[in-house]
Scaffold this motif. Structure first.
Motif, PDB file in Angstrom:
ATOM      1  N   UNK A   1       0.816  -1.219   0.000  1.00 56.96           N
ATOM      2  CA  UNK A   1       0.000   0.000   0.000  1.00 56.96           C
ATOM      3  C   UNK A   1       0.849   1.268   0.000  1.00 56.96           C
ATOM      4  N   UNK A   2       1.997   1.142  -0.622  1.00 50.98           N
ATOM      5  CA  UNK A   2       2.900   2.289  -0.582  1.00 50.98           C
ATOM      6  C   UNK A   2       3.416   2.602  -1.986  1.00 50.98           C
ATOM      7  N   UNK A   3       3.420   3.880  -2.336  1.00 49.44           N
ATOM      8  CA  UNK A   3       4.110   4.287  -3.570  1.00 49.44           C
ATOM      9  C   UNK A   3       4.949   5.522  -3.275  1.00 49.44           C
ATOM     10  N   UNK A   4       5.983   5.632  -4.105  1.00 46.55           N
ATOM     11  CA  UNK A   4       6.871   6.781  -3.990  1.00 46.55           C
ATOM     12  C   UNK A   4       6.672   7.620  -5.247  1.00 46.55           C
ATOM     13  N   UNK A   5       6.361   8.885  -5.081  1.00 47.95           N
ATOM     14  CA  UNK A   5       6.173   9.743  -6.261  1.00 47.95           C
ATOM     15  C   UNK A   5       7.031  10.995  -6.116  1.00 47.95           C
ATOM     16  N   UNK A   6       7.253  11.590  -7.270  1.00 44.30           N
ATOM     17  CA  UNK A   6       7.941  12.873  -7.258  1.00 44.30           C
ATOM     18  C   UNK A   6       6.961  13.905  -7.790  1.00 44.30           C
ATOM     19  N   UNK A   7       7.011  15.075  -7.204  1.00 45.49           N
ATOM     20  CA  UNK A   7       6.132  16.122  -7.697  1.00 45.49           C
ATOM     21  C   UNK A   7       6.731  17.487  -7.406  1.00 45.49           C
ATOM     22  N   UNK A   8       6.256  18.427  -8.167  1.00 46.87           N
ATOM     23  CA  UNK A   8       6.742  19.797  -8.010  1.00 46.87           C
ATOM     24  C   UNK A   8       6.350  20.345  -6.651  1.00 46.87           C
ATOM     25  N   UNK A   9       7.108  21.295  -6.210  1.00 44.83           N
ATOM     26  CA  UNK A   9       6.839  21.935  -4.927  1.00 44.83           C
ATOM     27  C   UNK A   9       5.478  22.617  -4.931  1.00 44.83           C
ATOM     28  N   UNK A  10       5.138  23.193  -6.088  1.00 45.47           N
ATOM     29  CA  UNK A  10       3.878  23.934  -6.166  1.00 45.47           C
ATOM     30  C   UNK A  10       2.676  23.009  -6.142  1.00 45.47           C
ATOM     31  N   UNK A  11       2.897  21.687  -6.380  1.00 45.83           N
ATOM     32  CA  UNK A  11       1.772  20.757  -6.443  1.00 45.83           C
ATOM     33  C   UNK A  11       1.476  20.129  -5.099  1.00 45.83           C
ATOM     34  N   UNK A  12       2.276  20.469  -4.090  1.00 43.81           N
ATOM     35  CA  UNK A  12       2.119  19.788  -2.803  1.00 43.81           C
ATOM     36  C   UNK A  12       0.800  20.158  -2.145  1.00 43.81           C
ATOM     37  N   UNK A  13       0.453  21.429  -2.206  1.00 43.99           N
ATOM     38  CA  UNK A  13      -0.775  21.870  -1.531  1.00 43.99           C
ATOM     39  C   UNK A  13      -2.028  21.236  -2.120  1.00 43.99           C
ATOM     40  N   UNK A  14      -2.199  21.288  -3.450  1.00 44.12           N
ATOM     41  CA  UNK A  14      -3.368  20.606  -4.006  1.00 44.12           C
ATOM     42  C   UNK A  14      -3.343  19.101  -3.755  1.00 44.12           C
ATOM     43  N   UNK A  15      -2.140  18.517  -3.647  1.00 38.66           N
ATOM     44  CA  UNK A  15      -2.054  17.072  -3.387  1.00 38.66           C
ATOM     45  C   UNK A  15      -2.607  16.727  -2.012  1.00 38.66           C
ATOM     46  N   UNK A  16      -2.359  17.586  -1.050  1.00 39.06           N
ATOM     47  CA  UNK A  16      -2.889  17.354   0.306  1.00 39.06           C
ATOM     48  C   UNK A  16      -4.414  17.238   0.268  1.00 39.06           C
ATOM     49  N   UNK A  17      -4.989  18.102  -0.576  1.00 36.82           N
ATOM     50  CA  UNK A  17      -6.431  18.114  -0.744  1.00 36.82           C
ATOM     51  C   UNK A  17      -6.929  16.775  -1.252  1.00 36.82           C
ATOM     52  N   UNK A  18      -6.247  16.309  -2.297  1.00 36.73           N
ATOM     53  CA  UNK A  18      -6.617  15.029  -2.898  1.00 36.73           C
ATOM     54  C   UNK A  18      -6.389  13.911  -1.901  1.00 36.73           C
ATOM     55  N   UNK A  19      -5.285  14.018  -1.187  1.00 39.68           N
ATOM     56  CA  UNK A  19      -4.959  12.996  -0.205  1.00 39.68           C
ATOM     57  C   UNK A  19      -6.053  12.848   0.836  1.00 39.68           C
ATOM     58  N   UNK A  20      -6.583  13.991   1.248  1.00 43.46           N
ATOM     59  CA  UNK A  20      -7.647  13.948   2.248  1.00 43.46           C
ATOM     60  C   UNK A  20      -8.878  13.243   1.675  1.00 43.46           C
ATOM     61  N   UNK A  21      -9.177  13.523   0.401  1.00 41.09           N
ATOM     62  CA  UNK A  21     -10.346  12.930  -0.236  1.00 41.09           C
ATOM     63  C   UNK A  21     -10.189  11.440  -0.446  1.00 41.09           C
ATOM     64  N   UNK A  22      -8.929  11.004  -0.805  1.00 40.54           N
ATOM     65  CA  UNK A  22      -8.749   9.584  -1.123  1.00 40.54           C
ATOM     66  C   UNK A  22      -8.207   8.803   0.069  1.00 40.54           C
ATOM     67  N   UNK A  23      -8.197   9.441   1.206  1.00 41.42           N
ATOM     68  CA  UNK A  23      -7.803   8.797   2.465  1.00 41.42           C
ATOM     69  C   UNK A  23      -6.408   8.165   2.361  1.00 41.42           C
TER      70      UNK A  23
END
Lengths: 418, 94
Positions: A46-68
């Motif tokens: 249940x683990x993945x490692x991803x790389x993403x831009x610094x500017x994408x971190x905030x919207x990712x948190x949002x998605x993370x909350x939605x997808x638990x």
């Protein structure tokens, strides 16, 4: 791809470990919202490692909350993080600034002066004049007035027809063109004298009065063609029958005329050479093998930087150069940098037969004699080459040979009359 | 269902006639393979399953399943997926 890497480096990117049940859902949501993820790697169930831009971190948190899913930041890379890290080390910045400042300051001095195109003028003279005009080693680049330097050189040195001063970095190049001063054709009266000793073979007088004839032996400096032409005596003798009293009156009316004597005086000149070769020769010579070692001497201790401890030759010749840091006042740094070169030397012994030695001695002596003919001015040709063995009364272990080269050359040398 | 089939048939004929790439008209996935190293899947609808051995991608009517070793999602864009790794097989799963 490179551009993409560069951009992500500049803007900074993060490695995020994402844990959760529905990771595919998370990825789809991120992709559909235009969040760019790359190098997605499955690590565990249940683990993945991803790389993403610094500017994408905030919207990712949002998605993370939605997808638990849960985030775990693993690595921060890129320029923004580097700057942050460097900011903590003040002295590094200070050092870098100091370095740049030093580079800038040092590059604003002139450290080298090149002078091009001077043949007769000496470098020191030119440098002295440029120094007066403010251009010398160590002067500040911005204060050097090129026009002034050029002008001063032109003023002080009339032999200079063009001078250009060009400052390039820390190097000033002074280009000079010297005037070609054409020597005035000498028209003053002169004699032709012998340049060297020889036996006169032919005398061709163009102007002047010959003082020697064929077959004469001359010594250096001897008069060959005189520039002083005596008054014509023919007048005195031509009319033999007329009164002698008239000629006697006329004779002193002609003073000797002085001309610039010219002519070709060819003479046979001998050049000598001497060579000797011992029948039995002993000595030492270099074999050509070389061993070099670099040592640094600090106080009394010596450290070998390169090369082995033991010298691999029995007999050798050492060539060493020692470098010391410059001494300031009476403070000296007790460090020496010693680089040594060991040239292997071997002893040899050669036994020659008499004829071999003779041949060698001949060669040697002829070579020597030939080297003497090398500085003959003008044309010459070799008439004869001879070698004779010098045989002493008592037999020796050495062969001596004397060589003679006979040449035919012009030995005339112009010498002004006083 | 007959209406749907008719529509598909019509579209295919149109694309053949006008020489327009069928993946545009018919909304089909375009799968590009580079040796066994890379797979590009264009026109996807999202990832269904992702692990180091298999990746399934929804492409509308069916799924494209890629099997291999050390699979890595190079990147995901809204309409393109790039997969890297040692690819063994690709299947269309209905």
């Amino acid at each position: 791809m490179f551009l993409f890497r560069l951009l992500s480096f500049i803007f900074g990117y993060v490695n995020i470990l994402i844990r959760g049940e529905s990771l595919e859902k998370f990825l789809n949501m991120a992709a559909s919202r235009g969040i760019f993820l790359w190098d997605i790697k499955r690590i565990g169930q249940n683990e993945i490692l991803v790389k993403t831009r610094l500017s994408a971190v905030k919207p990712l948190r949002h998605i993370g909350r939605n997808s638990k899913t849960r985030f775990n930041f693993k690595g921060r890379e890129g320029l923004p993080f580097m700057i942050h890290r460097i900011r903590k080390r003040k002295s590094v910045i200070f050092g870098a600034m100091f370095f740049l400042f030093g580079l800038y300051v040092l590059s604003s001095f002139i450290w080298f002066i090149d002078i091009k195109g001077n043949h007769d003028l000496s470098r020191e003279d030119i440098l002295r004049i440029t120094g007066e005009a403010g251009l010398k080693v160590g002067s500040v680049k911005f204060r050097v007035d090129q026009d002034r330097v050029e002008k001063l050189i032109r003023e002080r040195m009339p032999e200079v027809s063009y001078v250009g001063v060009d400052i390039n970095g820390t190097r000033a190049t002074i280009e000079i063109a010297e005037k070609i001063i054409i020597k005035k054709k000498e028209s003053q009266p002169s004699n032709v004298v012998a340049r060297k000793a020889g036996l006169i073979k032919e005398v061709l007088v163009l102007v002047g009065d010959p003082a020697v004839k064929e077959g004469d032996t001359v010594v250096p400096g001897q008069l060959l063609i005189s520039g002083v032409i005596p008054p014509p005596e023919t007048l005195n003798q031509d009319p033999p029958g007329i009164s002698g009293g008239e000629t006697a009156r006329r004779a002193p009316a002609y003073p000797p005329t002085c001309v610039r004597a010219r002519g070709v005086v060819r003479a046979r000149v001998w050049y000598e050479g001497y060579g000797e070769v011992p029948l039995q020769e002993e000595g030492s010579r270099e074999t050509g093998s070389l061993f070099s070692r670099v040592r640094i001497k600090i106080g009394d201790k010596e450290i070998i930087l390169s090369g082995a401890q033991n010298i691999p030759f029995n007999n050798y010749r050492i060539e060493s150069s020692i470098k010391r840091p410059p001494v300031w006042r009476n403070l000296s740094i007790p460090v020496e940098f010693i680089s040594e070169e060991y040239h292997e030397v071997e002893k040899y012994r050669i036994q020659r037969s008499r004829s071999e030695a003779l041949e060698l001695a001949r060669k040697k002596s002829l070579e020597l004699a030939r080297s003497n003919t090398k500085n003959i001015e003008g044309e010459y040709h070799v008439l004869d080459e001879k070698t004779t063995e010098v045989s002493p009364k008592n037999p020796e272990n050495i062969v001596r040979v004397r060589a003679y080269i006979e040449t035919l050359e012009d030995i005339g040398l112009e010498k002004p009359l006083k | 269902m007959a209406w749907q089939d008719f529509k598909k048939k019509f579209k295919r004929q149109m694309s053949d006639m006008l020489e327009i790439p069928s993946e545009i008209i018919m909304d089909l996935p375009k799968v590009v393979l580079v040796g066994d190293l890379q797979v590009f899947i264009e026109n996807h609808r999202g990832i269904v399953e992702y692990s180091a051995e298999s990746v399934r991608v929804n492409v509308g009517d069916y799924e494209v399943a890629v099997y291999g070793e050390d699979l890595l999602l190079r990147n995901i864009l809204p309409d393109e997926i790039c997969l890297e790794g040692r690819i063994k097989s690709i299947q269309f799963v209905r």
